[in-house]
Design a protein around this motif. Structure first.
Motif, PDB file in Angstrom:
ATOM      1  N   SER A  59       0.863  -1.112   0.007  1.00  0.00           N
ATOM      2  CA  SER A  59       0.041   0.107  -0.037  1.00  0.00           C
ATOM      3  C   SER A  59       0.762   1.194  -0.106  1.00  0.00           C
ATOM      4  O   SER A  59       0.317   2.425  -0.217  1.00  0.00           O
ATOM      5  N   LEU A 116       0.449   3.575  -2.913  1.00  0.00           N
ATOM      6  CA  LEU A 116      -0.692   4.427  -2.853  1.00  0.00           C
ATOM      7  C   LEU A 116      -0.639   5.589  -2.161  1.00  0.00           C
ATOM      8  O   LEU A 116      -1.163   6.775  -2.448  1.00  0.00           O
ATOM      9  N   ASP A 161       1.674   8.048  -3.606  1.00  0.00           N
ATOM     10  CA  ASP A 161       1.093   8.731  -4.877  1.00  0.00           C
ATOM     11  C   ASP A 161      -0.056   9.814  -4.448  1.00  0.00           C
ATOM     12  O   ASP A 161      -0.269  10.973  -5.076  1.00  0.00           O
ATOM     13  N   ALA A 162      -0.630   9.739  -3.296  1.00  0.00           N
ATOM     14  CA  ALA A 162      -1.637  10.684  -2.979  1.00  0.00           C
ATOM     15  C   ALA A 162      -1.243  11.727  -2.202  1.00  0.00           C
ATOM     16  O   ALA A 162      -1.615  12.832  -2.651  1.00  0.00           O
ATOM     17  N   THR A 213       0.066  13.693  -5.571  1.00  0.00           N
ATOM     18  CA  THR A 213      -1.358  14.196  -6.123  1.00  0.00           C
ATOM     19  C   THR A 213      -1.585  15.472  -5.311  1.00  0.00           C
ATOM     20  O   THR A 213      -2.361  16.493  -5.980  1.00  0.00           O
ATOM     21  N   ALA A 226      -6.363  14.423  -3.136  1.00  0.00           N
ATOM     22  CA  ALA A 226      -6.396  12.942  -3.527  1.00  0.00           C
ATOM     23  C   ALA A 226      -7.204  11.929  -2.737  1.00  0.00           C
ATOM     24  O   ALA A 226      -7.610  12.351  -1.564  1.00  0.00           O
ATOM     25  N   ARG A 227      -7.512  10.939  -3.350  1.00  0.00           N
ATOM     26  CA  ARG A 227      -8.202   9.913  -2.367  1.00  0.00           C
ATOM     27  C   ARG A 227      -7.810   8.520  -2.958  1.00  0.00           C
ATOM     28  O   ARG A 227      -7.708   8.106  -4.217  1.00  0.00           O
ATOM     29  N   PHE A 228      -7.696   7.606  -1.952  1.00  0.00           N
ATOM     30  CA  PHE A 228      -7.577   6.054  -2.320  1.00  0.00           C
ATOM     31  C   PHE A 228      -8.106   5.264  -1.281  1.00  0.00           C
ATOM     32  O   PHE A 228      -8.459   5.812  -0.239  1.00  0.00           O
ATOM     33  N   GLU A 229      -8.461   3.889  -1.671  1.00  0.00           N
ATOM     34  CA  GLU A 229      -8.710   3.102  -0.454  1.00  0.00           C
ATOM     35  C   GLU A 229      -7.710   1.922  -0.441  1.00  0.00           C
ATOM     36  O   GLU A 229      -7.097   1.507  -1.557  1.00  0.00           O
ATOM     37  N   ALA A 230      -7.230   1.567   0.621  1.00  0.00           N
ATOM     38  CA  ALA A 230      -6.024   0.676   0.847  1.00  0.00           C
ATOM     39  C   ALA A 230      -6.265  -0.147   2.146  1.00  0.00           C
ATOM     40  O   ALA A 230      -6.990   0.132   3.047  1.00  0.00           O
ATOM     41  N   ASP A 245     -10.827   4.265   3.646  1.00  0.00           N
ATOM     42  CA  ASP A 245     -11.239   5.081   2.761  1.00  0.00           C
ATOM     43  C   ASP A 245     -10.272   6.467   3.185  1.00  0.00           C
ATOM     44  O   ASP A 245     -10.582   6.931   4.086  1.00  0.00           O
ATOM     45  N   THR A 298      -8.787  10.526   2.379  1.00  0.00           N
ATOM     46  CA  THR A 298      -8.636  11.696   1.537  1.00  0.00           C
ATOM     47  C   THR A 298      -7.620  12.458   2.094  1.00  0.00           C
ATOM     48  O   THR A 298      -7.265  12.544   3.509  1.00  0.00           O
TER      49      THR A 298
END
Length: 320
Positions: A64, A67, A70-71, A74, A81-85, A98, A100
């Motif tokens: 993870s 991610l 990268d967030a 970004t 930015a947003r991601f789920e991991a 989740d 942000t």
């Protein structure tokens, strides 16, 4: 009276501690500078000093970390930015988050750092995984059931050539039902069951030459389970009849179009053939009767208008 900065920071920390989410302040270069009380509880961190100042992504498992990096990149570039991991707690409990990430800036626009809000979505991920697993199992069982039923039907007419055509029609209908069920149960692979997707799935396999099928403008609507089954049957019967009597089987051209007006879908199948149309046989066919009964169950209608060189079939289906 102006509140001293230290008092402001304490008040801000007290406010953030009321949130049920895990709220973190990340330094400009990725260091973990603050985590609210409920966030520490959610992450199983008893002593924040043990992780304070570490690069934020170092708290995440190896798969993870990219991610998180990268967030951060970004958010620096685009503001958020947003991601789920997946990230287990410090006490080894499995958790999905989740997340942000947004920039924190001074009044003059200078970057002070980032704020990250992580929400525990483990229950949602588990439920989604269960749904996907169940759907995959149902799809597998249904495919086997359709295959077995088709085999039984074809076996039952051996030595009875007078029933062979009927058996073939039944197996073709089972195959089309399988396509419709796959569209409903495997949305992850096939995408949402939209009208355009269903039309293509039910007609293109019959089309030996792509130039004979013109799929025009279709409304961008997502179909319910009942609508998928009804329209799959309609399109399957249209395609089968065309293969027997019309353009798909004997040359010609088919154009399809549709629109939604006042909650009713109007779908048109316009067929031009290279030979005269047998109007009586087709109008009285079992397929058209089946279509009308299926549509009537959804308060829909079918209009059939024969021409010397083809036929116009118009379906009206409410509920959109």
């Amino acid at each position: 009276m102006v509140t001293p900065p230290s008092a402001s920071n304490e008040m801000l920390a007290a406010v953030l501690d009321q949130s049920t989410d895990c709220i973190k302040v990340i330094g400009p270069h990725g260091s973990l500078d603050f985590m609210n009380r409920n966030g520490r509880c959610a992450m199983g961190i008893d002593d924040f000093s043990l992780v304070a100042g570490l690069d934020w992504w170092e708290l995440w498992p190896e798969e993870s970390k990219h991610l998180v990096r990268d967030a951060v990149a970004t958010a620096h570039r685009e503001g958020s930015a947003r991601f789920e991991a997946f990230c287990p707690t410090a006490k080894g409990e499995d958790r999905w988050w989740d997340v942000t990430v947004s920039t924190l800036r001074d009044e003059d626009g200078s970057l002070r750092g980032l704020i990250s809000i992580s929400r525990d979505v483990s229950a949602d991920v588990v439920a989604r995984t269960l749904r996907e697993t169940t759907a995959a199992e149902m799809k597998h069982r249904l495919r086997n059931a359709y295959t077995l039923t088709s085999a039984i039907v074809m076996t039952s007419v051996r030595g009875r050539p007078e029933h062979r055509d009927f058996a073939i029609e039944i197996t073709e209908r089972l195959e089309r039902l399988g396509i419709a069920q796959a569209l409903l149960l495997d949305s992850e692979a096939l995408g949402l069951p939209t009208l355009d997707r269903l039309v293509r799935r039910m007609t293109e396999p019959f089309c030996a030459d792509a130039s004979m099928l013109d799929i025009g403008a279709l409304p961008d609507v997502t179909l319910s389970e009942d609508q998928v089954r009804t329209l799959a049957l309609v399109l399957g019967e249209f395609s089968t009849n065309s293969n027997k009597y019309g353009a798909f089987g004997h040359g010609g051209r088919i154009s399809l179009d549709g629109r939604v007006d006042a909650g009713t879908l109007t779908f048109g199948w316009h067929e031009q053939t290279d030979r005269p149309v047998a109007t009586t046989a087709r109008e009285g066919s079992m397929g058209l009767g089946l279509i009308r009964r299926a549509l009537a169950g959804q308060r829909g209608t079918l209009d059939v208008a024969f021409r010397g060189d083809g036929v116009d079939l118009t379906v009206a289906l409410p509920g959109f």
